[in-house]
Design an enzyme around this catalytic site. Structure first.
Site, PDB file in Angstrom:
ATOM      1  CE  LYS A 118      61.726  71.275 -56.126  1.00  0.00           C
ATOM      2  NZ  LYS A 118      61.770  70.029 -56.018  1.00  0.00           N
ATOM      3  NE  ARG A 142      67.964  66.701 -53.333  1.00  0.00           N
ATOM      4  CZ  ARG A 142      67.431  66.492 -52.044  1.00  0.00           C
ATOM      5  NH1 ARG A 142      66.214  66.992 -51.595  1.00  0.00           N
ATOM      6  NH2 ARG A 142      67.904  65.972 -50.754  1.00  0.00           N
ATOM      7  NE  ARG A 159      55.979  68.088 -42.134  1.00  0.00           N
ATOM      8  CZ  ARG A 159      55.274  68.375 -41.889  1.00  0.00           C
ATOM      9  NH1 ARG A 159      53.856  69.743 -42.526  1.00  0.00           N
ATOM     10  NH2 ARG A 159      54.718  68.015 -40.486  1.00  0.00           N
TER      11      ARG A 159
END
Ligand code: BTN
Length: 263
Positions: free
Chosen positions: A127, A62, A260
């Protein structure tokens, strides 16, 4: 970790229901591709297709990022889908795909996976995977790309520019990618079939189960402005709601922000 079992069409097809097999029919598997999303986007007149690769030489993430895609047992999966018309809640499609992946990971036996709005798959703040939606022509067609770290070695992942984790490390076993991909298809295809009748109020409850940011302090960067506040779920368009210090709430669309989590 041991050498991963190769991706195998028959293994995947044999683990999905006959009615889904009738939809899928064929899975295109490549030893190497630039990008599975790019390959599907380039197929003319394809309403449906699935593409997998053992490695990507130009994996896309992305926001113009590179998706590190070494040949080390990860999942690089893309699916092309065609809606009869552009769905009213198209902006929520990525969220729906995220929930399908989280549910598939649960079916596989993982616990503790979360979704970081809008499109990241997280495990303990790191992630584990990501989702990239790209629109094909005509506009009601979409290519859904899913990248999952299922065999990322420390060496191969050294150039990843965010904190990441790997499913084989988390589960302390090599991952049967064919079984996990079948689980994704079992979740994702019915979700796509139902998406034209998408109901946001009931989806919000599903989302809440996986919402990593819920009630967390966040910083939202829109490119022009920076906001800080407490994330508080989805609004009526599936945007991220943030409670600001002055007591007001502001909603952000995924197209305009990076989020964030503040520690
Ligand atoms: C993200 O930035 O978090 C989204 C990453 C999406 C990566 C997947 S891997 C399969 C598909 N092909 C690509 O080039 N990108 C997506």
């Amino acid at each position: 970790m041991s050498v991963p079992m190769p991706l195998d069409q028959q293994q995947i097809l044999s683990q999905i229901q006959p009615e889904l097999r009738a939809v899928v029919q064929e899975i295109h598997i490549f030893p190497s591709l630039d990008s599975t999303n790019a390959w599907l986007l380039a197929q003319p007149n394809h309403c449906f297709g699935i593409c997998l690769a053992e490695e990507q030489t130009a994996g896309r993430g992305r926001r113009g990022r590179v998706w590190q895609s070494p040949k080390s047992g990860n999942i690089y999966f893309s699916l092309r889908w065609c809606f009869e018309q552009v769905p009213a809640h198209y902006a929520c499609l990525g969220l729906v795909v995220g929930v399908a992946v989280a549910e598939a990971l649960a079916e596989y036996g993982l616990e503790g996976q979360m979704l970081k709005w809008p499109n990241d798959i997280y495990y303990q703040g790191q992630k584990l995977g990501g989702i990239l939606l790209q629109t094909a022509q005509p506009l009601q067609q979409v290519v859904i790309g899913i990248g999952l770290n299922t065999g990322m070695s420390l060496e191969a992942g050294a150039s990843i520019d965010q904190t990441w984790c790997d499913l084989s490390e988390i589960m302390q076993q090599s991952i049967d990618r064919n079984r996990l991909i079948a689980a994704i298809l079992r979740q994702l295809i019915p979700a796509l079939q139902a998406f034209p009748q998408f109901n946001l109020p009931s989806f919000k409850q599903q989302w809440q189960r996986w919402d990593w940011l819920d009630q967390q302090p966040v910083q939202v960067d829109t490119g022009r402005e920076r906001w800080q506040g407490i994330a508080c779920g989805l609004d009526e368009q599936g945007q991220l709601q943030v409670a600001l210090a002055d007591g007001s709430r502001r909603a952000f669309s995924s197209a305009e922000v990076s989020v964030r989590q503040l520690s």
